[in-house]
Design an enzyme around this catalytic site. Sequence first.
Site, PDB file in Angstrom:
ATOM      1  N   GLU A   1      17.508  81.906 -54.027  1.00 37.29           N
ATOM      2  CA  GLU A   1      18.873  82.423 -54.217  1.00 37.29           C
ATOM      3  C   GLU A   1      19.872  81.683 -53.325  1.00 37.29           C
ATOM      4  O   GLU A   1      21.022  81.502 -53.736  1.00 37.29           O
ATOM      5  CB  GLU A   1      18.897  83.946 -54.044  1.00 37.29           C
ATOM      6  CG  GLU A   1      19.344  84.497 -52.695  1.00 37.29           C
ATOM      7  CD  GLU A   1      18.375  84.177 -51.572  1.00 37.29           C
ATOM      8  OE1 GLU A   1      17.195  83.875 -51.831  1.00 37.29           O
ATOM      9  OE2 GLU A   1      18.807  84.208 -50.404  1.00 37.29           O
TER      10      GLU A   1
ATOM     11  N   ASP B   1       8.886  85.112 -53.922  1.00 34.20           N
ATOM     12  CA  ASP B   1       9.372  86.497 -53.887  1.00 34.20           C
ATOM     13  C   ASP B   1       9.743  87.037 -55.271  1.00 34.20           C
ATOM     14  O   ASP B   1       9.887  88.239 -55.444  1.00 34.20           O
ATOM     15  CB  ASP B   1      10.612  86.604 -52.978  1.00 34.20           C
ATOM     16  CG  ASP B   1      10.269  86.468 -51.503  1.00 34.20           C
ATOM     17  OD1 ASP B   1       9.079  86.268 -51.193  1.00 34.20           O
ATOM     18  OD2 ASP B   1      11.192  86.549 -50.673  1.00 34.20           O
TER      19      ASP B   1
ATOM     20  N   ARG C   1     -11.881 102.718 -42.064  1.00 37.97           N
ATOM     21  CA  ARG C   1     -10.587 102.397 -41.446  1.00 37.97           C
ATOM     22  C   ARG C   1      -9.447 102.415 -42.455  1.00 37.97           C
ATOM     23  O   ARG C   1      -9.665 102.320 -43.658  1.00 37.97           O
ATOM     24  CB  ARG C   1     -10.636 100.973 -40.873  1.00 37.97           C
ATOM     25  CG  ARG C   1     -11.357 100.872 -39.566  1.00 37.97           C
ATOM     26  CD  ARG C   1     -11.489  99.425 -39.133  1.00 37.97           C
ATOM     27  NE  ARG C   1     -12.095  99.335 -37.816  1.00 37.97           N
ATOM     28  CZ  ARG C   1     -12.748  98.280 -37.364  1.00 37.97           C
ATOM     29  NH1 ARG C   1     -12.887  97.211 -38.126  1.00 37.97           N
ATOM     30  NH2 ARG C   1     -13.263  98.283 -36.152  1.00 37.97           N
TER      31      ARG C   1
ATOM     32  N   THR D   1      10.627  80.721 -56.239  1.00 40.22           N
ATOM     33  CA  THR D   1      10.383  81.536 -55.057  1.00 40.22           C
ATOM     34  C   THR D   1       9.147  82.396 -55.272  1.00 40.22           C
ATOM     35  O   THR D   1       8.958  82.947 -56.356  1.00 40.22           O
ATOM     36  CB  THR D   1      11.556  82.462 -54.655  1.00 40.22           C
ATOM     37  OG1 THR D   1      11.115  83.325 -53.599  1.00 40.22           O
ATOM     38  CG2 THR D   1      12.077  83.325 -55.777  1.00 40.22           C
TER      39      THR D   1
ATOM     40  N   GLN E   1       0.195  82.590 -48.277  1.00 34.97           N
ATOM     41  CA  GLN E   1       0.637  82.970 -49.639  1.00 34.97           C
ATOM     42  C   GLN E   1       1.431  81.863 -50.326  1.00 34.97           C
ATOM     43  O   GLN E   1       1.653  81.898 -51.536  1.00 34.97           O
ATOM     44  CB  GLN E   1       1.527  84.222 -49.581  1.00 34.97           C
ATOM     45  CG  GLN E   1       0.812  85.461 -49.123  1.00 34.97           C
ATOM     46  CD  GLN E   1       1.786  86.519 -48.642  1.00 34.97           C
ATOM     47  OE1 GLN E   1       2.212  87.373 -49.399  1.00 34.97           O
ATOM     48  NE2 GLN E   1       2.152  86.477 -47.371  1.00 34.97           N
TER      49      GLN E   1
HETATM   50  N1  LIG Z   1      26.048  81.379 -49.481  1.00 34.46           N
HETATM   51  C1  LIG Z   1      25.708  80.089 -49.375  1.00 34.46           C
HETATM   52  N2  LIG Z   1      26.647  79.123 -49.530  1.00 34.46           N
HETATM   53  C2  LIG Z   1      26.318  77.815 -49.435  1.00 34.46           C
HETATM   54  N3  LIG Z   1      25.067  77.371 -49.179  1.00 34.46           N
HETATM   55  C3  LIG Z   1      24.100  78.287 -49.023  1.00 34.46           C
HETATM   56  C4  LIG Z   1      24.364  79.689 -49.112  1.00 34.46           C
HETATM   57  N4  LIG Z   1      23.198  80.348 -48.913  1.00 34.46           N
HETATM   58  C5  LIG Z   1      22.277  79.394 -48.709  1.00 34.46           C
HETATM   59  N5  LIG Z   1      22.800  78.163 -48.782  1.00 34.46           N
HETATM   60  C6  LIG Z   1      22.082  76.896 -48.586  1.00 34.46           C
HETATM   61  O1  LIG Z   1      20.824  76.906 -49.269  1.00 34.46           O
HETATM   62  C7  LIG Z   1      19.774  76.694 -48.305  1.00 34.46           C
HETATM   63  C8  LIG Z   1      18.538  77.442 -48.744  1.00 34.46           C
HETATM   64  O2  LIG Z   1      18.771  78.830 -48.742  1.00 34.46           O
HETATM   65  P1  LIG Z   1      17.631  79.832 -48.271  1.00 34.46           P
HETATM   66  O3  LIG Z   1      18.136  81.209 -48.488  1.00 34.46           O
HETATM   67  O4  LIG Z   1      17.161  79.450 -46.927  1.00 34.46           O
HETATM   68  O5  LIG Z   1      16.413  79.487 -49.255  1.00 34.46           O
HETATM   69  P2  LIG Z   1      16.221  79.780 -50.802  1.00 34.46           P
HETATM   70  O6  LIG Z   1      16.940  78.744 -51.574  1.00 34.46           O
HETATM   71  O7  LIG Z   1      14.754  79.697 -50.964  1.00 34.46           O
HETATM   72  O8  LIG Z   1      16.748  81.165 -51.041  1.00 34.46           O
HETATM   73  C9  LIG Z   1      20.356  77.159 -46.986  1.00 34.46           C
HETATM   74  O9  LIG Z   1      19.726  76.563 -45.875  1.00 34.46           O
HETATM   75  C10 LIG Z   1      21.794  76.679 -47.102  1.00 34.46           C
HETATM   76  O10 LIG Z   1      21.871  75.294 -46.840  1.00 34.46           O
HETATM   77  O1  LIG Z   2       9.204  79.812 -44.210  1.00 30.73           O
HETATM   78  P1  LIG Z   2      10.039  80.770 -43.451  1.00 30.73           P
HETATM   79  O2  LIG Z   2      11.279  80.144 -42.951  1.00 30.73           O
HETATM   80  O3  LIG Z   2       9.242  81.474 -42.408  1.00 30.73           O
HETATM   81  O4  LIG Z   2      10.546  81.855 -44.477  1.00 30.73           O
HETATM   82  C1  LIG Z   2       9.814  82.958 -44.874  1.00 30.73           C
HETATM   83  C2  LIG Z   2      10.475  83.562 -46.089  1.00 30.73           C
HETATM   84  O5  LIG Z   2      10.400  82.671 -47.179  1.00 30.73           O
HETATM   85  C3  LIG Z   2       9.766  83.321 -48.284  1.00 30.73           C
HETATM   86  O6  LIG Z   2       8.394  82.965 -48.266  1.00 30.73           O
HETATM   87  C4  LIG Z   2      10.358  82.848 -49.585  1.00 30.73           C
HETATM   88  O7  LIG Z   2      11.729  83.133 -49.629  1.00 30.73           O
HETATM   89  P2  LIG Z   2      12.740  82.129 -50.350  1.00 30.73           P
HETATM   90  O8  LIG Z   2      12.130  81.803 -51.669  1.00 30.73           O
HETATM   91  O9  LIG Z   2      14.045  82.871 -50.476  1.00 30.73           O
HETATM   92  O10 LIG Z   2      12.849  80.910 -49.510  1.00 30.73           O
HETATM   93  C5  LIG Z   2       9.937  84.807 -47.997  1.00 30.73           C
HETATM   94  O11 LIG Z   2       8.962  85.607 -48.639  1.00 30.73           O
HETATM   95  C6  LIG Z   2       9.801  84.834 -46.508  1.00 30.73           C
HETATM   96  O12 LIG Z   2      10.488  85.905 -45.929  1.00 30.73           O
HETATM   97 MG   LIG Z   3      16.695  82.755 -49.652  1.00 28.19          MG
END
Ligand SMILES: Nc1ncnc2c1ncn2[C@@H]1O[C@H](COP(=O)(O)OP(=O)(O)O)[C@@H](O)[C@H]1O
Ligand SMILES: O=P(O)(O)OC[C@H]1O[C@](O)(COP(=O)(O)O)[C@@H](O)[C@@H]1O
Ligand SMILES: [Mg+2]
Length: 342
Positions: free
Chosen positions: A103, A127, A162, A125, A274
């Site tokens: 996201e 998740d 347990r 993801t 995982q």
């Molecule tokens: N609201 C946002 N606006 C702009 N860039 C974002 C925003 N949220 C996340 N990003 C960018 O996307 C990257 C990945 O987001 P993150 O939530 O860490 O992982 P994922 O894409 O798996 O959800 C962040 O490190 C940041 O660079």
């Molecule tokens: O690898 P990190 O930075 O410890 O992040 C852990 C997080 O990433 C995840 O594995 C996947 O989340 P995203 O797909 O949003 O990156 C979550 O389940 C967990 O909380």
């Molecule tokens: Mg995320």
Amino acid sequence: MRIGVLTGGGDCPGLNAVLRAVVRTAEKQYGSDVVGFRNGWRGLLDDDAMPLDRPMVHNLLTRGGTILGSARVAPEKIRDGLGRMREVLDAHGVDVLVPIGGEGTLTAAAWLSSEGVPVVGVPKTIDNDIDGTDLTFGFDTAVSIATDMIDRLHTTAESHQRVLLVEVMGRHAGWIALNSGMAAGAHLMITPEEPFDIEEVCELVTARFERGHRHVIGVISEGATPKPGTMPLRDGGLDEFGHRRFTGVAQQLGEELERRTGKEVRTTVLGHVQRGGTPTSFDRVLATRFGLHATIAAHEGHVGQMVALHGTEIALVPLADAVARLKTVPPSRLGETTAFTG
Ligand SMILES: Nc1ncnc2c1ncn2[C@@H]1O[C@H](COP(=O)(O)OP(=O)(O)O)[C@@H](O)[C@H]1O
Ligand SMILES: O=P(O)(O)OC[C@H]1O[C@](O)(COP(=O)(O)O)[C@@H](O)[C@@H]1O
Ligand SMILES: [Mg+2]
């Protein structure tokens, strides 16, 4: 045409399969080529690129992780870096950018798209919390791994009478806990969607032993929280990207449970296992189809979209809609566990 790709956020099994599918489809079906940017958005900001051709994606279908690397970058840097990212994309002759991410990555992609950058998003993801798609790749693999681990905990829990609490990933959504718990016959599932009541958990555990059962298996999402005022949960504050730092909900629940019921509790935190290793066949196919259809969408000019699974078909949904909310577990799905828990 030239396609740019990057992988952002937490890695997951299937990312490499998407890269392979994008390269093969671009080269074979369109005679186009592909350039990868390393370490998520950082690769675009730092102009850290690598050409991706068919030899480079050999043997990637089954390989976990991402050969491009992934990283987190502060969102402000993304917003301040728009001009820089445009320059880098132009310098590499990129016509359409295909960010593969969760996201966060897709929120950045939706914003770039609103600024006029041609983008086709691919949701990933473990998740499974991206809205607009029935499933994301990585999820099936994570559930399979967690299920296997929980299966193994049943026997040792029984031998020692347990309570075994298993903490699985799931920051905002409890899909992994729900599905692995259901698949492995857990007696208790706790997800972030419904704060838990320690009293109810204690009653479930006590009642189960009173009925003559010899063990309890509970599956808990890492993002689960207690109902306010019921039991304390340590506050870990926020990390530099604004994500809540977890402090081990299963361990803390286990300590409280042991204190209140007198039953012996052990906790297993599955963590990054995982997310590691080879994707399941389901995730290989889903990732491959996402990569294929993202490349087709890019060539057909369907930008500002995200590929999605709708039933058995691959669809396109507007990126802005997909990131408007997270897909959490609905109460009806949590309700389905009632007959199988306790
Ligand atoms: N609201 C946002 N606006 C702009 N860039 C974002 C925003 N949220 C996340 N990003 C960018 O996307 C990257 C990945 O987001 P993150 O939530 O860490 O992982 P994922 O894409 O798996 O959800 C962040 O490190 C940041 O660079
Ligand atoms: O690898 P990190 O930075 O410890 O992040 C852990 C997080 O990433 C995840 O594995 C996947 O989340 P995203 O797909 O949003 O990156 C979550 O389940 C967990 O909380
Ligand atoms: Mg995320």
